[in-house]
Design an enzyme around this catalytic site. Structure first.
Site, PDB file in Angstrom:
ATOM      1  N   HIS A 257      -9.802  -4.746  10.500  1.00  0.00           N
ATOM      2  CA  HIS A 257     -10.282  -4.571   9.061  1.00  0.00           C
ATOM      3  C   HIS A 257     -11.893  -4.094   9.214  1.00  0.00           C
ATOM      4  O   HIS A 257     -12.466  -4.212   8.329  1.00  0.00           O
ATOM      5  CB  HIS A 257     -10.586  -6.070   8.457  1.00  0.00           C
ATOM      6  CG  HIS A 257      -9.266  -6.906   8.192  1.00  0.00           C
ATOM      7  ND1 HIS A 257      -8.490  -7.358   9.319  1.00  0.00           N
ATOM      8  CD2 HIS A 257      -8.714  -7.297   7.192  1.00  0.00           C
ATOM      9  CE1 HIS A 257      -7.380  -8.054   8.795  1.00  0.00           C
ATOM     10  NE2 HIS A 257      -7.604  -7.818   7.555  1.00  0.00           N
TER      11      HIS A 257
ATOM     12  N   GLU B  79       0.817  -1.303   0.146  1.00  0.00           N
ATOM     13  CA  GLU B  79      -0.129  -0.094  -0.069  1.00  0.00           C
ATOM     14  C   GLU B  79       0.738   1.173   0.077  1.00  0.00           C
ATOM     15  O   GLU B  79       0.503   2.151  -0.485  1.00  0.00           O
ATOM     16  CB  GLU B  79      -0.774  -0.025   1.156  1.00  0.00           C
ATOM     17  CG  GLU B  79      -2.180  -0.858   1.201  1.00  0.00           C
ATOM     18  CD  GLU B  79      -1.726  -2.335   1.587  1.00  0.00           C
ATOM     19  OE1 GLU B  79      -2.492  -3.574   1.105  1.00  0.00           O
ATOM     20  OE2 GLU B  79      -0.576  -2.473   1.922  1.00  0.00           O
TER      21      GLU B  79
END
Length: 329
Positions: A136, A67
């Site tokens: 998450h 990322e």
């Protein structure tokens, strides 16, 4: 519905928007981790399904799991005249690339005197409800809304998901497009028209109290409205749709009618975006309020994996009912 409107689930409306964007915008391309290889070939929630087959690997790219690299790369690509649409698998993972978002994309136009733009869209998801646990399931929209230079989108219906994404790719600013992972299978009308940023939606008319809510909390506020209506209390529900730019005029108009305000979000209540709505309303429309505004928000805790505990730490329908009754007491 009109002849041009279809009932669709949210993931399909987003998928349709991406197909239409790539058809209409030659400089746009889509990239992300496993967006062509996971499950049915459409990423973990199916949103990129069919893009590779139609547009090829020049415009639909699977990427390494990094990322930090991806978020800096799309910032540079946007500065060079393209319009990248990057999927980050979970918004929690964007922390790995905050420099690319906050120090690069958000500041580039300012730091270089407007010599170029950074028209990129970062698609990702947040929120709880499907057992993804603490790393998450966070609701991070307030963090992004705090950063000058970013536009922050929080679609709560399939129609808004399509329309706001179509508009997102046309802006010259970096856009954080936060979908809710527990709403990908919500079904609703989609009319295939772009929706400009900064225009809140009056989702339900009412006269006794204004409730501002987004995404999963929008659905719970509707459930609360049904219960309250049985007792003769009609709440007006406002969906901001974007947290920046922020449409406060619609909030002021509603509060001017109802004279009561409740703001609810799934994110931790402390220091959340609801406080910004409350502060701006108090500063600009204090004389329109008959009671102090009330915030409804998540508990100050990581999201548990256990389904009963997960449900316990985010606002419920009953929390909205209680807040409205308290405001009107």
């Amino acid at each position: 519905m009109t002849a041009e409107t279809k009932n669709m689930v949210t993931w399909r409306s987003l998928n349709t928007a991406l197909h239409d964007i790539l058809d209409d915008t030659p400089e746009a391309f889509v990239l992300g981790e496993d967006i062509t290889t996971w499950g049915t070939g459409g990423g973990i929630y199916g949103v990129t399904r069919g893009l590779l087959e139609k547009f090829g690997r020049d415009r639909v790219l699977d990427t390494p799991i990094s990322e930090e690299v991806l978020l800096s790369a799309v910032s540079a690509a946007a500065a060079r005249g393209t319009r990248p649409i990057l999927e980050i698998m979970y918004s929690d993972f964007s922390f790995l690339g905050f420099d690319g978002i906050i120090n690069q994309a958000a500041k580039a136009r300012y730091m270089f005197g407007g010599q170029f733009d950074t028209p990129l869209v970062i698609r990702t998801n947040g929120g709880s409800g499907i057992g993804k646990a603490a790393q998450h399931s966070q609701s991070l929209e307030t963090l992004f809304a705090h950063i000058p230079g970013l536009e922050v989108v929080v679609p709560g219906t399939p129609g808004d998901a399509y329309g706001l994404l179509r508009h997102a790719v046309t802006t010259d600013n970096p856009t954080i497009f936060l979908e809710h992972k527990n709403q990908y299978y919500d079904r609703g009308p989609v009319d295939f028209a772009p929706i400009p940023f900064g225009r809140a939606r009056v989702a339900r008319e009412g006269q006794h109290a204004t409730v501002v809510a987004t995404q999963q909390m929008l659905a719970r506020s509707f459930a609360a409205a049904e219960e309250l209506a049985a007792d003769g209390i009609e709440i007006e529900i406002i969906d901001p749709r974007t947290l920046y730019p922020l449409d406060m005029d619609t909030i002021y108009a509603s509060v001017g009618k109802t004279r009561h305000l409740v703001v609810g979000h799934e994110a931790v209540r402390d220091f959340g975006w609801g406080a910004e709505f409350v502060a701006q309303t108090v500063e600009a429309a204090w004389d329109k309020l008959d009671a102090a505004p009330i915030r409804v928000g998540g508990a100050r805790t990581p999201i548990p994996y256990s389904p009963p505990l997960e449900e316990a730490v985010i606002p419920s329908k009953d929390d909205f009912v209680t807040a409205v009754r308290r405001s009107l007491a």
